[in-house]
Scaffold this motif. Structure first.
Motif, mmCIF file in Angstrom:
data_model
loop_
_atom_site.group_PDB
_atom_site.id
_atom_site.type_symbol
_atom_site.label_atom_id
_atom_site.label_comp_id
_atom_site.label_asym_id
_atom_site.label_seq_id
_atom_site.Cartn_x
_atom_site.Cartn_y
_atom_site.Cartn_z
ATOM 1 N N ILE A 9 66.160 40.634 26.964
ATOM 2 C CA ILE A 9 66.622 39.449 26.239
ATOM 3 C C ILE A 9 66.844 38.293 27.214
ATOM 4 O O ILE A 9 66.427 37.161 26.960
ATOM 5 N N ARG A 10 67.482 38.575 28.320
ATOM 6 C CA ARG A 10 67.734 37.526 29.318
ATOM 7 C C ARG A 10 66.434 36.991 29.912
ATOM 8 O O ARG A 10 66.288 35.784 30.121
ATOM 9 N N ALA A 11 65.476 37.875 30.175
ATOM 10 C CA ALA A 11 64.187 37.437 30.730
ATOM 11 C C ALA A 11 63.448 36.546 29.736
ATOM 12 O O ALA A 11 62.883 35.517 30.114
ATOM 13 N N GLU A 12 63.460 36.915 28.472
ATOM 14 C CA GLU A 12 62.802 36.112 27.441
ATOM 15 C C GLU A 12 63.486 34.747 27.311
ATOM 16 O O GLU A 12 62.826 33.714 27.210
ATOM 17 N N ALA A 13 64.813 34.735 27.348
ATOM 18 C CA ALA A 13 65.548 33.469 27.259
ATOM 19 C C ALA A 13 65.253 32.572 28.453
ATOM 20 O O ALA A 13 65.117 31.355 28.306
ATOM 21 N N ALA A 14 65.128 33.157 29.628
ATOM 22 C CA ALA A 14 64.822 32.371 30.829
ATOM 23 C C ALA A 14 63.428 31.754 30.725
ATOM 24 O O ALA A 14 63.231 30.590 31.077
ATOM 25 N N ARG A 15 62.453 32.527 30.234
ATOM 26 C CA ARG A 15 61.091 31.995 30.065
ATOM 27 C C ARG A 15 61.085 30.847 29.069
ATOM 28 O O ARG A 15 60.460 29.821 29.275
ATOM 29 N N GLY A 26 63.658 28.977 28.211
ATOM 30 C CA GLY A 26 64.409 27.855 28.758
ATOM 31 C C GLY A 26 63.574 27.038 29.716
ATOM 32 O O GLY A 26 63.617 25.798 29.705
ATOM 33 N N ALA A 27 62.786 27.721 30.528
ATOM 34 C CA ALA A 27 61.913 27.019 31.473
ATOM 35 C C ALA A 27 60.857 26.204 30.736
ATOM 36 O O ALA A 27 60.457 25.139 31.190
ATOM 37 N N ALA A 28 60.414 26.713 29.588
ATOM 38 C CA ALA A 28 59.397 26.019 28.804
ATOM 39 C C ALA A 28 60.009 25.029 27.816
ATOM 40 O O ALA A 28 59.298 24.262 27.179
ATOM 41 N N GLY A 29 61.334 25.063 27.675
ATOM 42 C CA GLY A 29 62.017 24.146 26.761
ATOM 43 C C GLY A 29 61.864 24.510 25.295
ATOM 44 O O GLY A 29 61.899 23.638 24.437
ATOM 45 N N VAL A 30 61.694 25.819 24.999
ATOM 46 C CA VAL A 30 61.527 26.243 23.611
ATOM 47 C C VAL A 30 62.499 27.366 23.271
ATOM 48 O O VAL A 30 63.021 28.045 24.140
ATOM 49 N N GLU A 31 62.722 27.538 21.982
ATOM 50 C CA GLU A 31 63.535 28.647 21.492
ATOM 51 C C GLU A 31 62.739 29.938 21.620
ATOM 52 O O GLU A 31 61.511 29.924 21.631
ATOM 53 N N THR A 32 63.430 31.056 21.726
ATOM 54 C CA THR A 32 62.769 32.342 21.920
ATOM 55 C C THR A 32 63.310 33.394 20.963
ATOM 56 O O THR A 32 64.320 33.184 20.303
ATOM 57 N N GLY A 33 62.634 34.531 20.938
ATOM 58 C CA GLY A 33 63.085 35.622 20.095
ATOM 59 C C GLY A 33 62.219 36.839 20.293
ATOM 60 O O GLY A 33 61.318 36.844 21.130
ATOM 61 N N GLY A 34 62.483 37.846 19.524
ATOM 62 C CA GLY A 34 61.734 39.090 19.585
ATOM 63 C C GLY A 34 62.295 40.041 18.554
ATOM 64 O O GLY A 34 63.014 39.646 17.645
ATOM 65 N N ILE A 35 61.964 41.316 18.712
ATOM 66 C CA ILE A 35 62.398 42.343 17.769
ATOM 67 C C ILE A 35 63.366 43.280 18.480
ATOM 68 O O ILE A 35 63.019 43.887 19.493
#
Length: 85
Positions: A14-20, A22-31
């Motif tokens: 979750i933290r890795a996805e949020a960091a990616r 954040g770097a791209a300036g977009v919201e993130t998510g997954g299952i």
């Protein structure tokens, strides 16, 4: 009240996805994958699967896609002997 427990492996993903994102300036998510216990009133999140490729990631919103989601969850559940969903 219910308790939510997030296992370390899931938290790291979750933290890795949020960091990616954040770097791209977009919201993130997954299952999120885990198990619910009505007896102990707890949700145990043990893993996080990547968002399907048709998910929408934008500056102000994330919409979870559906393409391949059912197959990914079913495959994971099969590996876990149906104990996780």
């Amino acid at each position: 009240a219910w308790t939510v427990r997030v296992h370390r492996a899931a938290l790291d993903k979750i933290r890795a996805e949020a960091a990616r994102g954040g770097a791209a300036g977009v919201e993130t998510g997954g299952i999120l994958v885990g198990r619910a216990s009505e007896v102990s009133r707890a949700l145990n999140v043990v893993d996080a699967l990547p968002a399907p490729e048709d998910s929408v990631r934008e500056r102000g919103r994330f919409v979870l896609g559906t393409r391949g989601a059912r197959a990914a969850v079913d495959a994971y559940a099969g590996l876990a002997g149906g104990a996780l969903y």
